[in-house]
Design a protein around this motif. Structure first.
Motif: not given
Length: 180
Positions: A138-143
């Motif tokens: 959940e803490g991963l942000h994908a562009g």
């Protein structure tokens, strides 16, 4: 805690053996094992055929400080970890261009929770976790593209919790559980 493959009769490969020898040599160089102990452990590692025979030779080596963070960084190219490598409590992976493949299925995991922080520009990333691991991404942000992770239908218990965080620019993260 050392996470072992569920089937301790799984055969080891040369990568597993090489990694184990390197760990023993480092422990000897730092004074953690005596010369006689090193000889005995090397004999075990060099004659081991399965993970059940390999892991005891490494299990009593000193643990890493749980407060430290290990970083693997490259500007371009490939980052790859596989075999019987020791997974630190916190692992930071940085790559501007390139591929990342972390295989934790046969790794030595001594902590109940592992934090992996990804800082990736472009390129794909793949993380293979043990069958009984619990994954929190959940803490991963994908562009650009969302990560691919499908939780197992019948989750197993007793494994480590692996938390994945950070940012990915133009790539995709694929997370999968090991088959064995």
């Amino acid at each position: 805690m050392t996470a072992l493959p569920e089937d301790r009769t799984t055969l080891i490969g040369e990568d597993d053996r090489d990694t184990a020898v390197q760990r023993l040599q480092e422990a000897y160089a730092l004074g953690h094992v005596s010369h006689d102990d090193l000889d005995e452990r090397l004999h075990r590692v060099l004659t081991a055929k399965t993970h059940g025979e390999l892991v005891p030779a490494l299990a009593s080596l000193p643990e890493e400080d749980a407060g430290t963070t290990s970083t693997i960084a490259v500007a371009g190219g490939r980052i790859q970890r596989r075999g019987a490598w020791r997974v630190p409590r916190m692992l930071k992976v940085e790559s501007a261009f390139g591929r990342v493949h972390l295989n934790l299925s046969r790794a030595i995991i001594e902590h109940p929770v592992i934090d992996i922080e990804l800082q990736l520009g472009t390129g794909r990333a793949k993380i293979t976790v043990p069958r009984d691991a619990v994954v929190d991404a959940e803490g991963l942000h994908a562009g650009w593209k969302d990560s691919r992770y499908k939780a197992p239908r019948r989750p197993r218990t007793g494994g480590p919790k692996i938390r994945i965080s950070g940012t990915m620019g133009f790539g995709r993260l694929t997370i999968r559980h090991a088959r064995r």
